[in-house]
Design a protein around this motif. Structure first.
Motif, mmCIF file in Angstrom:
data_model
loop_
_atom_site.group_PDB
_atom_site.id
_atom_site.type_symbol
_atom_site.label_atom_id
_atom_site.label_comp_id
_atom_site.label_asym_id
_atom_site.label_seq_id
_atom_site.Cartn_x
_atom_site.Cartn_y
_atom_site.Cartn_z
ATOM 1 N N VAL A 157 0.859 -1.190 0.000
ATOM 2 C CA VAL A 157 0.000 0.000 0.000
ATOM 3 C C VAL A 157 0.895 1.241 0.000
ATOM 4 C CG1 VAL A 157 -1.876 1.221 1.158
ATOM 5 C CG2 VAL A 157 -1.725 -1.275 1.320
ATOM 6 N N GLU A 171 -4.715 2.654 7.534
ATOM 7 C CA GLU A 171 -4.885 1.382 6.839
ATOM 8 C C GLU A 171 -5.228 0.228 7.775
ATOM 9 O OE1 GLU A 171 -1.112 1.077 4.846
ATOM 10 O OE2 GLU A 171 -1.335 3.111 4.023
ATOM 11 N N LYS A 226 -6.696 2.403 -0.595
ATOM 12 C CA LYS A 226 -5.685 1.629 -1.317
ATOM 13 C C LYS A 226 -5.414 0.297 -0.633
ATOM 14 C CE LYS A 226 -3.289 5.547 -3.460
ATOM 15 N NZ LYS A 226 -2.024 6.332 -3.521
ATOM 16 N N ALA A 227 -5.468 0.279 0.694
ATOM 17 C CA ALA A 227 -5.264 -0.971 1.423
ATOM 18 C C ALA A 227 -6.340 -1.982 1.048
ATOM 19 C CB ALA A 227 -5.271 -0.714 2.930
ATOM 20 N N ASP A 245 -5.685 -3.029 -2.752
ATOM 21 C CA ASP A 245 -4.453 -3.675 -3.191
ATOM 22 C C ASP A 245 -4.042 -4.918 -2.404
ATOM 23 O OD1 ASP A 245 -4.334 -1.649 -5.015
ATOM 24 O OD2 ASP A 245 -2.691 -0.570 -4.064
#
Length: 322
Positions: A67, A85, A154-155, A158
């Protein structure tokens, strides 16, 4: 080639090589010569207190690098300006070891204030954790700096999921510059550590799953069929040698004894590539360990912050207050 073409070529060359050249095995040799021994001592103490911590620290580094790159963003707690995250579905309640990294950072700060990044401590801790349980060692490139932001979105986008297919896993790793062999080798870290009931319940109660019946039966003892009942109960990812970094994980997959769906698909899924790698690693422990070390080095190269980017955090859980 004209002048403008030469300039463009030199800029491209600089952009594609500067990151690799900036990270260095000797980054702290003069700035903080006792940094690595200090980190190593902290990690050894933590793993000696709890063997499972070795797997947790390797996973923590992995979930950081996937990330935004290897920038210690996963360590940042929620604040007025940061939505971290740690509450991503792939992290919440399962990613751990934050206190161990914070302890190592505190010890390093005592000897070299403001010099060693949390991102580098994460990378070194993963290596030292591997060694502490009989896994391979590798030289860690250093010089990363710490992010001042994190990304929950994004965590969740991805990071791999325990329900991912082999093809999805290959794609996720490919987007980070890692190939199928790197992916299978890194998955081999599941030769140590534990998983929560909620992540494998669907597999052990699925009568159509690629799973050994006796293995499924034994896993049900501490993982009731009802949701929200024993969700956090733990089971070793490798039932044979749960505290030793060896190749039993791959032998388990061939016997349909992978605990997570995302483990078993490496052998039982539709990817002949991953299946062949699993077979190879099941027969050659030394090859697996060597490839794991190489893959960890490659993973540590994912988009680090360098130069004047980011900062060197004083504590790992929060950005510096100016």
């Amino acid at each position: 080639m004209g002048l403008m073409g030469c300039v463009a070529f030199m800029l491209l060359l600089f952009c594609t090589t500067s990151t690799a050249h900036y990270l260095s095995y000797k980054f702290y040799d003069k700035k903080c010569p006792n940094a690595l021994p200090t980190i190593r001592a902290s990690i050894r103490r933590a793993v000696s207190r709890e063997q499972r911590m070795a797997a947790s620290l390797i996973r923590l580094h992995f979930h950081d690098c996937f990330v935004q790159g290897c920038d210690a963003s996963i360590l940042l707690e929620d604040s007025a300006s940061i939505k971290g995250e740690q509450k991503a579905i792939q992290n919440m309640g399962s990613v751990r070891g934050f206190n161990v990294i914070e302890d190592a950072k505190s010890n390093v700060e005592k000897i070299c204030p403001g010099v060693v990044s949390c991102a580098d401590i994460l990378a070194v801790a993963a290596r030292d954790a591997s060694v502490a349980v009989g896994g391979p060692s590798w030289r860690v490139k250093l010089g990363r700096r710490d992010s001042t932001k994190a990304s929950l979105a994004k965590a969740q986008r991805d990071l791999p999921l325990f329900t991912d297919s082999a093809e999805t896993l290959i794609d996720r790793f490919s987007k980070k510059g890692l190939n199928a062999r790197d992916m299978v080798a890194l998955s081999g870290s599941h030769t140590i550590g534990k998983a929560q009931c909620s992540t494998f319940r669907g597999r052990i109660y699925n009568t159509t799953a690629e799973i050994d019946a006796n293995f499924a039966r034994t896993r049900r003892h501490r993982c009731p069929a009802q949701r929200n009942n024993g969700d956090s109960n733990l089971a070793p990812l490798d039932l044979v040698t749960p505290n030793s970094f060896d190749n039993s994980y791959f032998k388990n997959l061939i016997q349909k004894k992978g605990l997570l769906e995302s483990d078993q698909v490496l052998f039982s899924g539709r990817s002949r590539t991953t299946q062949n790698i699993v077979i190879e690693y099941s027969k050659m422990a030394s090859t697996f360990k060597s490839d794991f070390a190489k893959a960890m080095v490659k993973m540590g190269d994912i988009s680090p912050l360098i130069g004047s980017a980011g900062q060197i955090r004083r504590i790992c859980r929060a950005v510096n207050k100016h």
